[in-house]
Motif scaffolding. Structure first.
Motif, PDB file in Angstrom:
ATOM      1  N   ILE A  58      44.457  32.610  41.823  1.00  0.00           N
ATOM      2  CA  ILE A  58      45.810  31.662  41.744  1.00  0.00           C
ATOM      3  C   ILE A  58      46.646  32.391  41.303  1.00  0.00           C
ATOM      4  N   CYS A  59      48.034  32.326  41.830  1.00  0.00           N
ATOM      5  CA  CYS A  59      49.033  33.215  41.511  1.00  0.00           C
ATOM      6  C   CYS A  59      50.020  32.321  40.541  1.00  0.00           C
ATOM      7  N   ILE A  60      49.931  32.792  39.337  1.00  0.00           N
ATOM      8  CA  ILE A  60      50.708  31.868  38.236  1.00  0.00           C
ATOM      9  C   ILE A  60      52.177  31.718  38.695  1.00  0.00           C
ATOM     10  N   ASP A  61      52.979  32.832  39.199  1.00  0.00           N
ATOM     11  CA  ASP A  61      53.963  32.928  39.482  1.00  0.00           C
ATOM     12  C   ASP A  61      54.653  31.752  40.685  1.00  0.00           C
ATOM     13  N   MET A  62      53.552  31.861  41.469  1.00  0.00           N
ATOM     14  CA  MET A  62      53.933  31.050  42.734  1.00  0.00           C
ATOM     15  C   MET A  62      53.883  29.671  42.111  1.00  0.00           C
ATOM     16  N   LYS A  63      52.975  29.241  41.306  1.00  0.00           N
ATOM     17  CA  LYS A  63      52.578  27.835  40.684  1.00  0.00           C
ATOM     18  C   LYS A  63      53.831  27.514  39.605  1.00  0.00           C
ATOM     19  N   PRO A  67      45.269  41.393  53.772  1.00  0.00           N
ATOM     20  CA  PRO A  67      45.111  43.168  53.465  1.00  0.00           C
ATOM     21  C   PRO A  67      45.452  43.546  52.271  1.00  0.00           C
ATOM     22  N   GLU A  68      45.925  42.697  51.260  1.00  0.00           N
ATOM     23  CA  GLU A  68      46.160  43.344  49.956  1.00  0.00           C
ATOM     24  C   GLU A  68      44.614  43.073  49.024  1.00  0.00           C
ATOM     25  N   CYS A  69      43.803  42.641  49.811  1.00  0.00           N
ATOM     26  CA  CYS A  69      42.267  42.893  48.974  1.00  0.00           C
ATOM     27  C   CYS A  69      41.545  44.190  48.859  1.00  0.00           C
ATOM     28  N   ASN A 113      53.150  29.672  51.771  1.00  0.00           N
ATOM     29  CA  ASN A 113      51.796  29.238  51.962  1.00  0.00           C
ATOM     30  C   ASN A 113      51.035  29.140  50.570  1.00  0.00           C
ATOM     31  N   TYR A 114      51.475  29.759  49.573  1.00  0.00           N
ATOM     32  CA  TYR A 114      50.675  29.668  48.262  1.00  0.00           C
ATOM     33  C   TYR A 114      51.312  28.806  47.227  1.00  0.00           C
ATOM     34  N   GLN A 115      52.191  27.933  47.629  1.00  0.00           N
ATOM     35  CA  GLN A 115      52.617  26.983  46.676  1.00  0.00           C
ATOM     36  C   GLN A 115      51.884  25.710  46.688  1.00  0.00           C
ATOM     37  N   VAL A 160      57.733  43.732  52.520  1.00  0.00           N
ATOM     38  CA  VAL A 160      58.612  42.965  52.208  1.00  0.00           C
ATOM     39  C   VAL A 160      58.596  42.225  50.849  1.00  0.00           C
ATOM     40  N   ASN A 161      57.454  42.500  50.116  1.00  0.00           N
ATOM     41  CA  ASN A 161      57.101  41.998  48.811  1.00  0.00           C
ATOM     42  C   ASN A 161      57.695  43.151  47.865  1.00  0.00           C
ATOM     43  N   SER A 162      59.121  43.245  48.017  1.00  0.00           N
ATOM     44  CA  SER A 162      59.523  44.435  47.026  1.00  0.00           C
ATOM     45  C   SER A 162      60.931  43.691  46.602  1.00  0.00           C
ATOM     46  N   ARG A 173      58.340  35.483  39.276  1.00  0.00           N
ATOM     47  CA  ARG A 173      58.735  36.800  39.812  1.00  0.00           C
ATOM     48  C   ARG A 173      57.207  37.274  40.128  1.00  0.00           C
ATOM     49  N   CYS A 174      57.202  38.012  41.377  1.00  0.00           N
ATOM     50  CA  CYS A 174      56.221  38.684  41.606  1.00  0.00           C
ATOM     51  C   CYS A 174      55.795  40.029  40.898  1.00  0.00           C
ATOM     52  N   PRO A 175      54.635  40.056  40.330  1.00  0.00           N
ATOM     53  CA  PRO A 175      54.318  41.123  39.556  1.00  0.00           C
ATOM     54  C   PRO A 175      54.200  42.394  40.425  1.00  0.00           C
ATOM     55  N   MET A 176      53.698  42.263  41.541  1.00  0.00           N
ATOM     56  CA  MET A 176      53.547  43.420  42.513  1.00  0.00           C
ATOM     57  C   MET A 176      55.056  44.032  42.857  1.00  0.00           C
ATOM     58  N   ALA A 177      55.971  43.353  43.085  1.00  0.00           N
ATOM     59  CA  ALA A 177      57.101  43.636  43.778  1.00  0.00           C
ATOM     60  C   ALA A 177      57.604  44.436  42.327  1.00  0.00           C
ATOM     61  N   GLY A 218      59.251  29.897  46.153  1.00  0.00           N
ATOM     62  CA  GLY A 218      58.129  30.861  46.046  1.00  0.00           C
ATOM     63  C   GLY A 218      58.713  31.907  44.989  1.00  0.00           C
ATOM     64  N   VAL A 219      58.347  33.191  45.108  1.00  0.00           N
ATOM     65  CA  VAL A 219      58.420  34.212  44.159  1.00  0.00           C
ATOM     66  C   VAL A 219      60.142  34.784  44.389  1.00  0.00           C
ATOM     67  N   ASP A 220      60.579  35.422  43.355  1.00  0.00           N
ATOM     68  CA  ASP A 220      62.082  36.170  43.427  1.00  0.00           C
ATOM     69  C   ASP A 220      62.493  36.793  44.708  1.00  0.00           C
ATOM     70  N   HIS A 253      49.524  46.966  43.074  1.00  0.00           N
ATOM     71  CA  HIS A 253      48.713  46.249  43.713  1.00  0.00           C
ATOM     72  C   HIS A 253      48.882  44.707  43.336  1.00  0.00           C
ATOM     73  N   CYS A 254      48.480  43.684  43.963  1.00  0.00           N
ATOM     74  CA  CYS A 254      48.529  42.081  43.753  1.00  0.00           C
ATOM     75  C   CYS A 254      47.555  41.899  42.825  1.00  0.00           C
ATOM     76  N   PRO A 255      48.099  41.404  41.692  1.00  0.00           N
ATOM     77  CA  PRO A 255      46.919  41.158  40.631  1.00  0.00           C
ATOM     78  C   PRO A 255      45.929  40.050  40.983  1.00  0.00           C
ATOM     79  N   VAL A 256      46.538  38.977  41.978  1.00  0.00           N
ATOM     80  CA  VAL A 256      45.637  37.979  42.303  1.00  0.00           C
ATOM     81  C   VAL A 256      44.559  38.477  43.387  1.00  0.00           C
ATOM     82  N   HIS A 257      45.104  39.432  44.645  1.00  0.00           N
ATOM     83  CA  HIS A 257      44.034  39.679  45.580  1.00  0.00           C
ATOM     84  C   HIS A 257      43.155  40.905  44.999  1.00  0.00           C
ATOM     85  N   VAL A 258      43.263  41.443  43.886  1.00  0.00           N
ATOM     86  CA  VAL A 258      42.264  42.350  43.195  1.00  0.00           C
ATOM     87  C   VAL A 258      41.213  41.419  42.399  1.00  0.00           C
TER      88      VAL A 258
HETATM   89  S1  SF4 Z   1      50.137  36.574  45.381  1.00  0.00           S
HETATM   90 FE1  SF4 Z   1      50.327  38.396  44.764  1.00  0.00          FE
HETATM   91  S2  SF4 Z   1      52.061  39.574  46.115  1.00  0.00           S
HETATM   92 FE2  SF4 Z   1      52.034  37.254  46.309  1.00  0.00          FE
HETATM   93  S3  SF4 Z   1      53.506  36.592  44.771  1.00  0.00           S
HETATM   94 FE3  SF4 Z   1      51.407  36.592  43.774  1.00  0.00          FE
HETATM   95  S4  SF4 Z   1      51.383  38.402  42.629  1.00  0.00           S
HETATM   96 FE4  SF4 Z   1      52.906  38.753  44.314  1.00  0.00          FE
END
Ligand code: SF4
Length: 313
Positions: A260-265, A200-202, A25-27, A113-115, A85-89, A60-62, A172-177
């Motif tokens: 904006i999730c840089i890794d997703m983009k 819920p990651e907010c 969904n974030y693509q 699952v984000n691991s 790669r997802c920084p939170m994972a 998506g991410v890794d 934490h997710c750097p985007v949702h914080v």
């Molecule tokens: S939005 Fe957050 S949890 Fe999702 S991939 Fe990006 S950094 Fe990871």
């Protein structure tokens, strides 16, 4: 290549290779538009399995591409850019889980699952943000180890009334914080007829301002059925493309334009095309790890009284 011919060529290659393109969904919009399915990570992997796909390009991410490989054992899973790669994972490791188990030997381990797959292989239960609270509630233990993402951990504790121990303590997710309660308090009166939805990651202060808190797939379900014409969106901005497509009569306001999730983009149309053309980059998960992860996912389905669709095949 021109944008139009890049889209046409990607779709042609997809048909030729009998591939399926999955997009989170974030693509970016152009990736969502060439995808066969758009959704959250587990939902997408299960869809690919049900479609009996033999070649999957996962946008998506890794950890999401890994998850698709775990569930679709007989398929070839490609990730167009392994550096996405997802920084939170990356904030949780096997040692974090093992240490927590030693400290709380009776507490079941629930992993989001984000691991990475190797971490999920250590879990008793693997959950998504959509079912985390329900699974924890159904587990017969008042104390549960949960990781990563301390905000989702807090949310699960609030929803279940159980002691939920975050592992590691501050992931934490750097985007949702990036969502700030002070900014949302300024934004809300400007759109007084709008509803605020949040992931819920907010952080808790942001969740407490929202009328609806849920995973991306739950957000889509809420928006598609709610009567509100304007929606303030408290998650990564990429979801707005899908929400607007499915609800052309509604207006969507990002709760933060910086979310904006840089890794997703990092996944671009060119990379999807190259991935299909050159069959790169193949994602492989060792069989032993994949089996353990699947077992932990099955445990979550079963504690909720359901069967995963792969066990019915
Ligand atoms: S939005 Fe957050 S949890 Fe999702 S991939 Fe990006 S950094 Fe990871």
């Amino acid at each position: 290549m021109q944008a139009r011919s890049l889209i046409d060529e990607t779709l042609r290659l997809k048909r030729e290779r009998k591939a399926i393109i999955l997009a989170h969904n974030y693509q970016a919009p152009e990736i969502q538009d060439v995808a066969d399915f758009v959704g959250d990570s587990l939902e997408l992997s299960i869809k690919a399995m049900e479609a009996d796909a033999k070649l999957i390009v996962f946008c998506g991410v890794d950890f999401m591409a890994e998850q698709a490989a775990v569930i679709n054992e007989s398929a070839e899973v490609l990730h167009p850019d392994p550096s996405a790669r997802c920084p939170m994972a990356a904030m949780i490791g096997i040692d974090d889980v093992r240490k927590a188990r030693k400290l709380f030997p009776k507490a079941p381990v629930v992993i989001y699952v984000n691991s990475p797959a190797v971490v999920k292989a250590e879990a008793d239960y693997v959950v998504t943000s959509a079912n985390a609270a329900d699974v924890v509630k159904a587990i017969e233990s008042d104390v549960v180890i949960f990781g990563p993402d301390r905000h989702l951990t807090e949310h699960v504790a609030e929803k279940t009334g159980k002691i939920v121990i975050p592992v590691p303590p501050n992931s934490h997710c750097p985007v949702h914080v990036m969502f700030k309660a002070e900014e949302i308090k300024v934004l809300k009166p400007l759109y007084s007829d709008a509803v605020l939805i949040a992931h819920p990651e907010c952080p808790a202060e942001v969740r407490s301002l929202a009328s609806f808190v849920g995973s991306t797939s739950q957000m889509v379900g809420f928006v598609n059925s709610c009567g509100y014409k304007r929606v303030i969106v408290g998650t990564e901005v990429g979801i707005i493309h899908r929400l607007a497509k499915e609800n052309p009569d509604k207006v969507f306001i990002p709760a933060s334009t910086s979310a904006i999730c840089i890794d997703m983009k990092k996944i671009t149309l060119e990379k999807v095309y190259t991935s299909l053309r050159n069959r790169v980059y193949r994602v492989e998960v060792p069989k032993k790890i994949a089996e353990k992860v699947k077992r932990a996912i099955e445990n979550s389905f079963r504690v909720l009284g359901r069967e995963p669709s792969w066990s019915k095949r």
